[in-house]
Write an enzyme that holds these catalytic residues in place. Structure first.
Site, PDB file in Angstrom:
ATOM      1  N   ASP A 159      13.389  46.557  16.419  1.00  0.00           N
ATOM      2  CA  ASP A 159      13.991  47.855  16.084  1.00  0.00           C
ATOM      3  C   ASP A 159      14.191  48.013  14.577  1.00  0.00           C
ATOM      4  O   ASP A 159      13.926  47.089  13.802  1.00  0.00           O
ATOM      5  CB  ASP A 159      15.314  48.035  16.849  1.00  0.00           C
ATOM      6  CG  ASP A 159      16.202  46.807  16.731  1.00  0.00           C
ATOM      7  OD1 ASP A 159      16.289  46.264  15.620  1.00  0.00           O
ATOM      8  OD2 ASP A 159      16.785  46.374  17.755  1.00  0.00           O
TER       9      ASP A 159
ATOM     10  N   ASP B 225       3.050  55.813  10.044  1.00  0.00           N
ATOM     11  CA  ASP B 225       1.806  56.052  10.765  1.00  0.00           C
ATOM     12  C   ASP B 225       1.784  57.525  11.155  1.00  0.00           C
ATOM     13  O   ASP B 225       2.788  58.056  11.622  1.00  0.00           O
ATOM     14  CB  ASP B 225       1.779  55.181  12.025  1.00  0.00           C
ATOM     15  CG  ASP B 225       0.433  54.557  12.261  1.00  0.00           C
ATOM     16  OD1 ASP B 225      -0.549  55.322  12.332  1.00  0.00           O
ATOM     17  OD2 ASP B 225       0.355  53.324  12.394  1.00  0.00           O
TER      18      ASP B 225
ATOM     19  N   ASP C 118      -3.908  57.704  11.641  1.00  0.00           N
ATOM     20  CA  ASP C 118      -4.556  57.133  12.810  1.00  0.00           C
ATOM     21  C   ASP C 118      -5.855  57.873  13.157  1.00  0.00           C
ATOM     22  O   ASP C 118      -5.856  59.110  13.220  1.00  0.00           O
ATOM     23  CB  ASP C 118      -3.575  57.240  13.985  1.00  0.00           C
ATOM     24  CG  ASP C 118      -4.011  56.443  15.188  1.00  0.00           C
ATOM     25  OD1 ASP C 118      -4.132  55.217  15.067  1.00  0.00           O
ATOM     26  OD2 ASP C 118      -4.235  57.049  16.261  1.00  0.00           O
TER      27      ASP C 118
ATOM     28  N   GLU D 281      -7.405  55.586   8.818  1.00  0.00           N
ATOM     29  CA  GLU D 281      -8.078  54.647   9.722  1.00  0.00           C
ATOM     30  C   GLU D 281      -9.335  55.338  10.204  1.00  0.00           C
ATOM     31  O   GLU D 281      -9.269  56.418  10.787  1.00  0.00           O
ATOM     32  CB  GLU D 281      -7.181  54.295  10.901  1.00  0.00           C
ATOM     33  CG  GLU D 281      -7.793  53.204  11.749  1.00  0.00           C
ATOM     34  CD  GLU D 281      -7.465  53.301  13.231  1.00  0.00           C
ATOM     35  OE1 GLU D 281      -7.566  52.287  13.910  1.00  0.00           O
ATOM     36  OE2 GLU D 281      -7.150  54.402  13.716  1.00  0.00           O
TER      37      GLU D 281
ATOM     38  N   HIS E 289      -2.764  45.529  14.291  1.00  0.00           N
ATOM     39  CA  HIS E 289      -2.216  45.454  15.648  1.00  0.00           C
ATOM     40  C   HIS E 289      -3.284  45.690  16.712  1.00  0.00           C
ATOM     41  O   HIS E 289      -2.965  45.719  17.896  1.00  0.00           O
ATOM     42  CB  HIS E 289      -1.112  46.502  15.791  1.00  0.00           C
ATOM     43  CG  HIS E 289      -1.650  47.893  15.592  1.00  0.00           C
ATOM     44  ND1 HIS E 289      -2.172  48.316  14.394  1.00  0.00           N
ATOM     45  CD2 HIS E 289      -1.797  48.924  16.456  1.00  0.00           C
ATOM     46  CE1 HIS E 289      -2.612  49.554  14.532  1.00  0.00           C
ATOM     47  NE2 HIS E 289      -2.401  49.951  15.776  1.00  0.00           N
ATOM     48  N   ASP E 290      -4.528  45.899  16.306  1.00  0.00           N
ATOM     49  CA  ASP E 290      -5.596  46.209  17.263  1.00  0.00           C
ATOM     50  C   ASP E 290      -6.598  45.073  17.426  1.00  0.00           C
ATOM     51  O   ASP E 290      -7.649  45.275  18.040  1.00  0.00           O
ATOM     52  CB  ASP E 290      -6.383  47.449  16.797  1.00  0.00           C
ATOM     53  CG  ASP E 290      -5.587  48.733  16.944  1.00  0.00           C
ATOM     54  OD1 ASP E 290      -4.676  48.771  17.787  1.00  0.00           O
ATOM     55  OD2 ASP E 290      -5.882  49.693  16.215  1.00  0.00           O
TER      56      ASP E 290
HETATM   57  O1  ISL Z   1      -9.032  49.178  20.044  1.00  0.00           O
HETATM   58  C1  ISL Z   1      -9.889  50.003  19.822  1.00  0.00           C
HETATM   59  C2  ISL Z   1     -10.690  50.676  20.867  1.00  0.00           C
HETATM   60  O2  ISL Z   1     -11.441  49.758  21.603  1.00  0.00           O
HETATM   61  C3  ISL Z   1     -10.064  50.419  18.494  1.00  0.00           C
HETATM   62  O3  ISL Z   1     -11.241  51.071  18.385  1.00  0.00           O
HETATM   63  C4  ISL Z   1      -8.884  51.327  18.195  1.00  0.00           C
HETATM   64  O4  ISL Z   1      -8.528  52.036  19.307  1.00  0.00           O
HETATM   65  C5  ISL Z   1      -9.259  52.293  17.138  1.00  0.00           C
HETATM   66  O5  ISL Z   1      -9.378  51.541  15.982  1.00  0.00           O
HETATM   67  C6  ISL Z   1      -8.187  53.348  16.983  1.00  0.00           C
HETATM   68  O6  ISL Z   1      -6.930  52.765  16.766  1.00  0.00           O
HETATM   69  C7  ISL Z   1      -5.818  53.569  16.580  1.00  0.00           C
HETATM   70  O7  ISL Z   1      -5.711  54.623  17.502  1.00  0.00           O
HETATM   71  C8  ISL Z   1      -5.471  54.277  18.856  1.00  0.00           C
HETATM   72  C9  ISL Z   1      -4.373  53.228  19.031  1.00  0.00           C
HETATM   73  O8  ISL Z   1      -4.419  52.714  20.321  1.00  0.00           O
HETATM   74  C10 ISL Z   1      -4.515  52.100  18.048  1.00  0.00           C
HETATM   75  O9  ISL Z   1      -3.446  51.199  18.177  1.00  0.00           O
HETATM   76  C11 ISL Z   1      -4.581  52.711  16.683  1.00  0.00           C
HETATM   77  O10 ISL Z   1      -4.601  51.761  15.657  1.00  0.00           O
HETATM   78  C12 ISL Z   1      -5.077  55.543  19.541  1.00  0.00           C
HETATM   79  O11 ISL Z   1      -4.009  56.136  18.872  1.00  0.00           O
END
Ligand code: ISL
Length: 632
Positions: free
Chosen positions: A111, A180, A282, A340, A411-412
């Site tokens: 948090d 974000d 994003d 992104e 985080h992805d």
């Molecule tokens: O994990 C992926 C799909 O297989 C990546 O392509 C990712 O979703 C993409 O980079 C987009 O990421 C962003 O938007 C998404 C979210 O889930 C991710 O956490 C974010 O970083 C949708 O908002």
């Protein structure tokens, strides 16, 4: 740009076009071929038509690709000229995934008060800017990337007062905060979507991509979602379809709707008015979709894994929308922006982030995260020679008007270090070497929480250990639709799951790594017993203390942010050697990219050693050895 490209155009003409360049580069790289192939007259002079016949793969109707190319009539400015100084080119960014960073109230969820309690650690590390993954009100189908209310803080994370306190505490320490900005889609629980769905006359219908229902028989087009299945939801009661590129609860906004854009701009200004310093945007390259949402090309869909992508990853009005956001919302507040941008290559990126373009300041490209021929869910060993080639390419060709974002983790993605060294034999030296490359290459370094302590992949045991909607959907698809055995499906999901990055931050060797006194929303393994902030602070040789020294060095010497780069023996595999030169200062960086002992290439005895991931460089280079020297 002049002439339009047609099926009669030659490959070299397509390659000369920024979008064509990036597409051809991507295809060649995935085939493990070099761009130089296009310079071969036989290849370069081949017409598109002939090519599609030759590869005997039905390219289908590649008209959509030609339209994509022809919509872009600009070319990037030459990369020469002086590099302009900017605070964000010198800063160290740090991404916080709030859910997993620090829990202050024992409910098992990180948090805002938790973050506040750790600001001194970040300051001491040398962090200048915090990027918070979404903290807005959300039903958490995709951990906050599904926003229900842009003007509220997620209850799990605290209140708006907590946020204001965080912002002021960050500023008090001389740091900055960026948020974000998820504006490609909202949650299906957002009031706009709810009104739109339930009232077909509502103005909000036009805020999203709704299409007539036909009794739910076939979706309006063949696009697939990034999180498995069709990109369309059918709403039986209303007999209507709506588009979602991500989860079924993340509904794509219709950016061609001016009124919707105005509301988003108002919201952005509201946050900037509070005093935040900018945004990470994003999937911002997905906001403009080709009019009419035409079917995706099957072959492209097969190659890339997602059908329909050519209709929105570089949409026809993308530049226009980015400029509007910048002019109407960012510029009045001098806000910083990093986009992104999955799928965007270097030449397209120049058109989106060049300092003459008035669109974005920087972008994240993901092209270095997997080696050619692999995707995130493959279990393989990453060859660092690929990272080296990627960095050399950007350093030599991105130019002085664009600045690169340097990162390994977010985080992805599973941990980069574990892709290179899955069993962790060289964990510490490798973490330090990667840090050296990240902090001495030209660009702005972005750390993800845990990088500084050498965080590695988790040892998940069962599907119940995972929380991520992408992983859970994929597991279901693999076992149910593709009839994979549970073991095989788990292997695949574990290799690529985003949850490797989402387990709790490891602060000390007590239970749950000191992240929470309660039961964490996702558990990691017992790695925190050794790898944690407190223990590493006390060990002079730890990854954490190495990072501190490295960050301090980068801040002392402008050469790392702005200096020219001169690569040495760049075609020799296994070594990464370069000078950084700036106003008479010169630094030499040498890295052994392999786990093998290697004979040293450059005589560095005459240089002054500033930092090493081994006690003292010897005659040979040790596995993953990395040194920074002053001198030449
Ligand atoms: O994990 C992926 C799909 O297989 C990546 O392509 C990712 O979703 C993409 O980079 C987009 O990421 C962003 O938007 C998404 C979210 O889930 C991710 O956490 C974010 O970083 C949708 O908002």
């Amino acid at each position: 740009m002049g002439q339009l490209l047609t099926s009669e155009s030659k490959l070299k003409e397509v390659y000369a076009h920024p979008v064509g360049h990036d597409i051809i580069h991507r295809v060649l790289t995935s085939l493990k071929l070099k761009d130089a192939l296009v310079n071969n007259p036989i290849v370069g002079n081949m017409r598109l038509q002939t090519l599609s016949g030759l590869i005997k793969k039905n390219l289908g109707d590649y008209g959509s690709l030609l339209t994509l190319l022809n919509t872009e009539q600009d070319i990037p400015a030459s990369g020469n000229g002086r590099i302009q100084e900017a605070w964000w080119k010198e800063a160290v960014f740090y991404q916080i995934y709030p859910r997993s960073f620090m829990d202050s109230d024992g409910d098992g969820i990180g948090d805002l008060q938790g973050i506040i309690s750790r600001l001194d650690d970040l300051k001491e590390l040398g962090v200048d800017v915090l990027w918070l993954s979404p903290v807005y009100d959300s039903p958490n189908d995709d951990n906050g990337y599904d926003i229900r209310d842009y003007y509220q803080i997620m209850r799990d994370f605290g209140t708006m007062d907590d946020f204001d306190q965080l912002l002021s505490e960050v500023h008090k320490r001389g740091m900055r905060l960026i948020m974000d900005l998820v504006i490609n889609h909202t949650s299906d629980e957002h009031k706009w979507f709810q009104e739109a769905l339930h009232d077909s006359d509502s103005k909000y219908r036009n805020y999203y991509h709704f299409r007539p229902g036909n009794g739910g028989k076939t979706p309006p087009n063949n696009w697939t979602s990034f999180f498995s299945g069709s990109a369309w939801n059918y709403y039986k009661e209303q007999d209507v379809w709506a588009l979602h590129l991500f989860s079924k609860k993340q509904m794509d906004l219709n950016w061609d709707c001016k009124e919707m854009r105005e509301e988003i701009l108002t919201m952005i200004r509201w946050w900037l008015e509070k005093g935040i310093d900018g945004f990470r945007m994003d999937v911002i390259n997905y906001i403009s979709k080709v009019e009419g949402l035409p079917d995706g090309n099957e072959t492209i869909g097969e190659l890339i894994g997602y059908r329909g992508i050519e209709n929105y990853f570089y949409g026809p009005r993308l530049h226009e929308y980015l400029r509007e956001i910048r002019k109407e919302a960012f510029d009045p507040y001098q806000a910083y922006s990093v986009g992104e941008m999955p799928g965007i290559g270097m030449e397209m990126s120049k058109l989106l982030t060049g300092d003459d373009r008035k669109e974005l300041d920087m972008m994240f490209s993901f092209d270095h995260l997997e080696t050619p021929g692999h995707n995130r869910f493959d279990d393989y060993r990453y060859d660092l020679n690929f990272l080296k080639e990627y960095l050399i390419d950007y350093t030599e060709h991105y130019g002085n008007h664009c600045h690169m974002a340097l990162f390994y983790n977010n985080h992805d993605n599973p941990k980069f270090i574990s892709k290179v060294d899955p069993d962790g034999t060289y964990r510490d030296v490798l973490a330090k070497m990667l840090a050296v490359i990240q902090f001495t290459s030209r660009g702005t370094p972005y750390l993800f929480q845990g990088d500084e302590i050498g965080a590695a992949n988790q040892h998940f045991q069962s599907i119940d250990d995972l929380r991520d909607v992408e992983s859970l959907n994929l597991y279901q698809q693999l076992t149910e639709e593709r009839k994979m055995t549970k073991e095989k499906a788990l292997e695949t999901v574990f290799a690529g799951t985003r949850d490797h990055a989402r387990t709790p931050m490891q602060w000390n060797p007590t239970e749950n790594g000191g992240f929470t006194t309660g039961s964490p929303w996702i558990s990691g393994d017992r790695d925190y017993l050794v790898y944690n902030v407190e223990s590493e602070s006390e060990d002079p040789d730890s990854v954490l203390n190495f990072y501190k020294r490295l960050i301090a060095l980068r801040k002392e010497e402008k050469a790392f942010a702005y200096g020219e780069t001169e690569f040495v023996k760049k075609h020799v595999k296994g070594f990464f050697l370069y000078y950084r030169i700036y106003h008479g200062d010169c630094f030499f960086i040498e890295c052994n990219l392999t786990p093998k002992i290697k004979e040293r290439f450059v005589d560095t005895k005459k240089y002054e050693l500033l930092l090493s991931n081994y006690e003292k460089p010897g005659n040979d280079m040790m596995p993953y050895e990395a040194n920074i020297y002053r001198g030449r």
